[in-house]
Design an enzyme around this catalytic site. Structure first.
Site, short mmCIF file in Angstrom:
data_model
loop_
_atom_site.label_atom_id
_atom_site.label_comp_id
_atom_site.label_asym_id
_atom_site.label_seq_id
_atom_site.Cartn_x
_atom_site.Cartn_y
_atom_site.Cartn_z
N ASP A 278 0.85 -1.19 0.00
CA ASP A 278 0.00 0.00 0.00
C ASP A 278 0.88 1.24 0.00
O ASP A 278 2.04 1.20 0.42
CB ASP A 278 -0.88 0.04 1.26
CG ASP A 278 -1.84 -1.13 1.30
OD1 ASP A 278 -2.15 -1.69 0.23
OD2 ASP A 278 -2.28 -1.49 2.41
N1 URA Z 1 -1.19 -5.94 3.88
C1 URA Z 1 -1.68 -4.69 3.89
O1 URA Z 1 -2.71 -4.42 4.47
N2 URA Z 1 -1.02 -3.74 3.21
C2 URA Z 1 0.16 -3.97 2.57
O2 URA Z 1 0.73 -3.07 1.99
C3 URA Z 1 0.65 -5.28 2.58
C4 URA Z 1 -0.03 -6.26 3.24
#
Ligand code: URA
Length: 238
Positions: free
Chosen positions: A106
């Site tokens: 993310d």
């Molecule tokens: N899980 C999440 O919620 N975000 C990420 O970036 C990776 C794994």
């Protein structure tokens, strides 16, 4: 290694465009084993033949594997019209090599991101069939409990009905933990912890399969994988 066209080898380094490569050859600036190359379509083996451009030996990598310490605020994408992407953190010659991030973090997640132009390896690592372990460090707004760990181990049912594979939650302190997943769905760690009413405040990926984030790599910095790291990834393939 197979014989490849000289112009393709030169262009694949990302240092010159196809047009520039043509010019280099025409001007006699490209040499194969001590002899100026007459044409760009000559075939040679970059691991056996010595290639030089303007006298400097060309170091050729059939594939590139890059470890990036992704900082928060950057998209895990190859291009975006408005926002900075992880490719913008790499030098121009690497940006031209067609690297893609193996899996997405993310925008606000930090940590280990592998980028490569090795399609088969990247796709193998991403395939949901292969359950490559990923370990995340997490800080939460709520207190992590033994019940949370047990719920992770049992396989959490998310709000949208998705049943997670059993995962590991290890408590490091009241509000810090390590989460090990064997799958990688969108926002998975955040959604898993949200289902336990423990919103994620900070998330960082520490490892993916045999690959660990280099502690010495500052946020936003990258390096090539070592031979051992690349070999460890290749050993995963059938
Ligand atoms: N899980 C999440 O919620 N975000 C990420 O970036 C990776 C794994």
């Amino acid at each position: 290694m197979a014989q490849l066209r000289l112009d393709k080898i030169l262009a694949s380094t990302g240092r010159w465009s196809r047009k520039e490569v043509k010019g280099l050859v025409k001007e006699g600036r490209v040499w194969i084993d001590g002899v100026p190359a007459a044409r760009g379509d000559l075939k040679c083996d970059p691991e056996q033949n010595e290639l030089r451009v303007d006298g400097a030996v060309l170091s050729y990598r059939p594939h590139v594997y890059v470890m990036l310490h992704k900082p928060s605020g950057i998209l895990s994408a190859t291009e975006d019209r408005r926002q900075e992407t992880v490719l913008d953190l790499l030098p121009p010659e690497l940006q031209k090599r067609g690297l893609f991030p193996v899996g997405r973090l993310d925008k606000d997640t930090e940590g280990l991101l592998l980028l490569t132009d090795d399609g088969p390896l990247g796709h193998w690592l991403l395939s949901p069939k292969h359950h490559v372990d990923k370990v995340y460090y997490v800080r939460t707004a709520g207190t992590l409990t033994e019940e949370d760990c047990a719920a992770f181990a049992a396989g959490l049912l998310l709000e949208d009905g998705f049943l997670c594979l059993p995962a590991r939650l290890e408590r490091l302190s009241e509000q810090e933990g390590l989460v090990t997943l064997h799958e990688g769905k969108f926002h998975q760690v955040k959604r898993m912890l949200a289902s336990r009413e423990k919103p994620v405040l900070y998330l960082k990926r520490l490892s993916m399969g045999p690959l660990r984030l280099d502690e010495g790599l500052e946020r936003g910095k990258w390096r090539y994988l070592s031979e051992e790291e690349t070999a460890a990834l290749r050993r995963l393939l059938p």
